[in-house]
Design a protein around this motif. Sequence first.
Motif, PDB file in Angstrom:
ATOM      1  N   ILE A  31       1.016  -1.697   0.172  1.00  0.00           N
ATOM      2  CA  ILE A  31      -0.278  -0.238   0.043  1.00  0.00           C
ATOM      3  C   ILE A  31       1.147   1.452   0.522  1.00  0.00           C
ATOM      4  CG2 ILE A  31      -1.865   1.081   1.766  1.00  0.00           C
ATOM      5  CD1 ILE A  31      -3.011  -1.106   1.776  1.00  0.00           C
ATOM      6  N   SER A  32       1.454   1.317   1.200  1.00  0.00           N
ATOM      7  CA  SER A  32       2.668   2.159   0.574  1.00  0.00           C
ATOM      8  C   SER A  32       4.231   1.759   1.352  1.00  0.00           C
ATOM      9  CB  SER A  32       1.991   3.425   1.953  1.00  0.00           C
ATOM     10  OG  SER A  32       3.041   4.431   1.905  1.00  0.00           O
ATOM     11  N   ILE A  33       4.903   3.605   1.274  1.00  0.00           N
ATOM     12  CA  ILE A  33       5.932   2.878   1.643  1.00  0.00           C
ATOM     13  C   ILE A  33       6.308   4.001   2.463  1.00  0.00           C
ATOM     14  CG2 ILE A  33       8.576   2.416   0.762  1.00  0.00           C
ATOM     15  CD1 ILE A  33       7.585   1.311  -1.259  1.00  0.00           C
ATOM     16  N   VAL A  34       7.051   4.254   3.572  1.00  0.00           N
ATOM     17  CA  VAL A  34       6.912   5.577   4.435  1.00  0.00           C
ATOM     18  C   VAL A  34       8.050   6.037   5.316  1.00  0.00           C
ATOM     19  CG1 VAL A  34       4.511   6.155   4.316  1.00  0.00           C
ATOM     20  CG2 VAL A  34       5.548   4.823   6.310  1.00  0.00           C
ATOM     21  N   ASP A  68       2.218  -5.367  18.758  1.00  0.00           N
ATOM     22  CA  ASP A  68       0.672  -5.812  19.706  1.00  0.00           C
ATOM     23  C   ASP A  68       0.358  -6.890  19.655  1.00  0.00           C
ATOM     24  OD1 ASP A  68       2.231  -4.116  21.639  1.00  0.00           O
ATOM     25  OD2 ASP A  68       1.025  -2.168  22.097  1.00  0.00           O
ATOM     26  N   ARG A  69      -0.122  -6.025  18.380  1.00  0.00           N
ATOM     27  CA  ARG A  69      -1.059  -7.361  17.403  1.00  0.00           C
ATOM     28  C   ARG A  69       0.051  -8.431  16.716  1.00  0.00           C
ATOM     29  NH1 ARG A  69      -3.346  -5.052  13.574  1.00  0.00           N
ATOM     30  NH2 ARG A  69      -1.291  -3.825  12.858  1.00  0.00           N
ATOM     31  N   GLY A  70       0.548  -7.960  16.491  1.00  0.00           N
ATOM     32  CA  GLY A  70       1.613  -9.444  16.158  1.00  0.00           C
ATOM     33  C   GLY A  70       1.434  -9.228  14.398  1.00  0.00           C
ATOM     34  N   MET A  71       1.527  -8.165  14.241  1.00  0.00           N
ATOM     35  CA  MET A  71       1.475  -7.726  12.828  1.00  0.00           C
ATOM     36  C   MET A  71       2.348  -7.683  11.992  1.00  0.00           C
ATOM     37  SD  MET A  71      -1.569  -9.602  11.978  1.00  0.00           S
ATOM     38  CE  MET A  71      -1.554  -9.181  10.055  1.00  0.00           C
ATOM     39  N   ARG A  94      19.652  -3.654  11.891  1.00  0.00           N
ATOM     40  CA  ARG A  94      20.031  -1.869  11.569  1.00  0.00           C
ATOM     41  C   ARG A  94      18.948  -1.038  12.030  1.00  0.00           C
ATOM     42  NH1 ARG A  94      22.690  -6.165   8.902  1.00  0.00           N
ATOM     43  NH2 ARG A  94      25.069  -5.718   8.257  1.00  0.00           N
ATOM     44  N   ARG A  95      19.570  -0.086  11.851  1.00  0.00           N
ATOM     45  CA  ARG A  95      18.095   0.834  11.876  1.00  0.00           C
ATOM     46  C   ARG A  95      17.597   1.054  10.938  1.00  0.00           C
ATOM     47  NH1 ARG A  95      19.293   6.838   9.754  1.00  0.00           N
ATOM     48  NH2 ARG A  95      17.176   7.532  11.071  1.00  0.00           N
ATOM     49  N   THR A  96      16.195   1.098  11.035  1.00  0.00           N
ATOM     50  CA  THR A  96      14.709   0.984  10.176  1.00  0.00           C
ATOM     51  C   THR A  96      14.890   3.131   9.394  1.00  0.00           C
ATOM     52  OG1 THR A  96      13.344  -0.266  11.771  1.00  0.00           O
ATOM     53  CG2 THR A  96      12.305   1.049  10.410  1.00  0.00           C
ATOM     54  N   ARG A  97      14.961   2.065   8.097  1.00  0.00           N
ATOM     55  CA  ARG A  97      14.939   3.824   7.329  1.00  0.00           C
ATOM     56  C   ARG A  97      13.143   3.427   5.826  1.00  0.00           C
ATOM     57  NH1 ARG A  97      20.503   5.657   6.335  1.00  0.00           N
ATOM     58  NH2 ARG A  97      21.147   4.357   7.590  1.00  0.00           N
ATOM     59  N   ALA A  98      13.217   2.441   6.195  1.00  0.00           N
ATOM     60  CA  ALA A  98      11.786   2.366   5.372  1.00  0.00           C
ATOM     61  C   ALA A  98      10.501   1.655   6.276  1.00  0.00           C
ATOM     62  CB  ALA A  98      11.520   2.012   4.154  1.00  0.00           C
ATOM     63  N   VAL A  99       9.314   1.912   6.093  1.00  0.00           N
ATOM     64  CA  VAL A  99       8.395   1.492   6.940  1.00  0.00           C
ATOM     65  C   VAL A  99       7.744   0.745   5.801  1.00  0.00           C
ATOM     66  CG1 VAL A  99       6.135   0.978   8.211  1.00  0.00           C
ATOM     67  CG2 VAL A  99       8.797   2.066   9.016  1.00  0.00           C
ATOM     68  N   ILE A 100       7.089  -0.174   5.370  1.00  0.00           N
ATOM     69  CA  ILE A 100       6.380  -0.618   4.185  1.00  0.00           C
ATOM     70  C   ILE A 100       5.078  -1.083   5.186  1.00  0.00           C
ATOM     71  CG2 ILE A 100       6.253  -2.382   2.610  1.00  0.00           C
ATOM     72  CD1 ILE A 100       9.677  -2.561   2.505  1.00  0.00           C
ATOM     73  N   ILE A 101       3.762  -0.185   4.627  1.00  0.00           N
ATOM     74  CA  ILE A 101       2.665  -0.925   4.826  1.00  0.00           C
ATOM     75  C   ILE A 101       1.816  -1.848   3.490  1.00  0.00           C
ATOM     76  CG2 ILE A 101       0.302  -0.379   5.533  1.00  0.00           C
ATOM     77  CD1 ILE A 101       1.953   2.274   5.702  1.00  0.00           C
ATOM     78  N   MET A 102       0.926  -3.050   3.816  1.00  0.00           N
ATOM     79  CA  MET A 102       0.597  -4.018   2.632  1.00  0.00           C
ATOM     80  C   MET A 102      -0.654  -3.946   3.307  1.00  0.00           C
ATOM     81  SD  MET A 102       3.427  -5.196   1.849  1.00  0.00           S
ATOM     82  CE  MET A 102       3.675  -6.818   1.071  1.00  0.00           C
ATOM     83  N   ASP A 103      -1.778  -4.496   2.318  1.00  0.00           N
ATOM     84  CA  ASP A 103      -2.691  -4.118   2.512  1.00  0.00           C
ATOM     85  C   ASP A 103      -2.875  -5.334   3.253  1.00  0.00           C
ATOM     86  OD1 ASP A 103      -1.681  -6.696   1.291  1.00  0.00           O
ATOM     87  OD2 ASP A 103      -3.981  -6.279  -0.713  1.00  0.00           O
ATOM     88  N   SER A 104      -2.071  -6.451   3.754  1.00  0.00           N
ATOM     89  CA  SER A 104      -3.175  -7.695   4.631  1.00  0.00           C
ATOM     90  C   SER A 104      -3.034  -6.995   5.960  1.00  0.00           C
ATOM     91  CB  SER A 104      -2.370  -8.318   4.625  1.00  0.00           C
ATOM     92  OG  SER A 104      -0.810  -8.243   5.095  1.00  0.00           O
ATOM     93  N   ASP A 105      -2.574  -5.625   6.184  1.00  0.00           N
ATOM     94  CA  ASP A 105      -2.982  -5.006   7.996  1.00  0.00           C
ATOM     95  C   ASP A 105      -1.176  -5.674   8.750  1.00  0.00           C
ATOM     96  OD1 ASP A 105      -3.210  -3.264   9.301  1.00  0.00           O
ATOM     97  OD2 ASP A 105      -4.882  -4.522  10.720  1.00  0.00           O
ATOM     98  N   HIS A 106      -0.705  -5.704   7.589  1.00  0.00           N
ATOM     99  CA  HIS A 106       1.470  -5.860   7.986  1.00  0.00           C
ATOM    100  C   HIS A 106       1.754  -5.064   7.923  1.00  0.00           C
ATOM    101  CE1 HIS A 106       0.150 -10.801   7.861  1.00  0.00           C
ATOM    102  NE2 HIS A 106       1.562 -10.558   9.017  1.00  0.00           N
TER     103      HIS A 106
END
Length: 90
Positions: free
Chosen positions: A20-23, A39-42, A50-62
Motif C-alpha cells: 500500500i505504502s512505503i513511508v 502489539d497485535r503480532g503483525m 540495523r536502523r529502520t529507514r523504511a516502513v512498508i504498509i501492506m494490504d494484509s494489515d502487516h
Amino acid sequence: MSIKLINIGFGNIVSANRLISIVSPESAPIKRMIQDARDRGMLIDATYGRRTRAVIIMDSDHIVLSAVQPETVGNRLTSKDGHVISDEEQ
C-alpha cells in the motif's frame, strides 16, 4: 494477474501487488502504527538489527520494517520510465 516481487534489502522480498505504502519511520503517527502492529503480532522486522529507514504498509494489515531507504525501495518498484516492472519484463 502476475506476481510482482520487490527486494527490501538483505535478501528479503515482499509482494509488490500487496503493498500500500512505503513511508519514513520518523513521524509520531508512523511510530504509533509500528507499536500497534508489534502489539497485535503483525510486525515483520526485516532490518537485521540495523536502523529502520523504511516502513512498508501492506494490504494484509502487516507492517514491514526495512533498513533500506524508502526512495530505494520505490525505485526498485518502478522502472526508468515510471511504470511498474512486471515479471515478464525482468
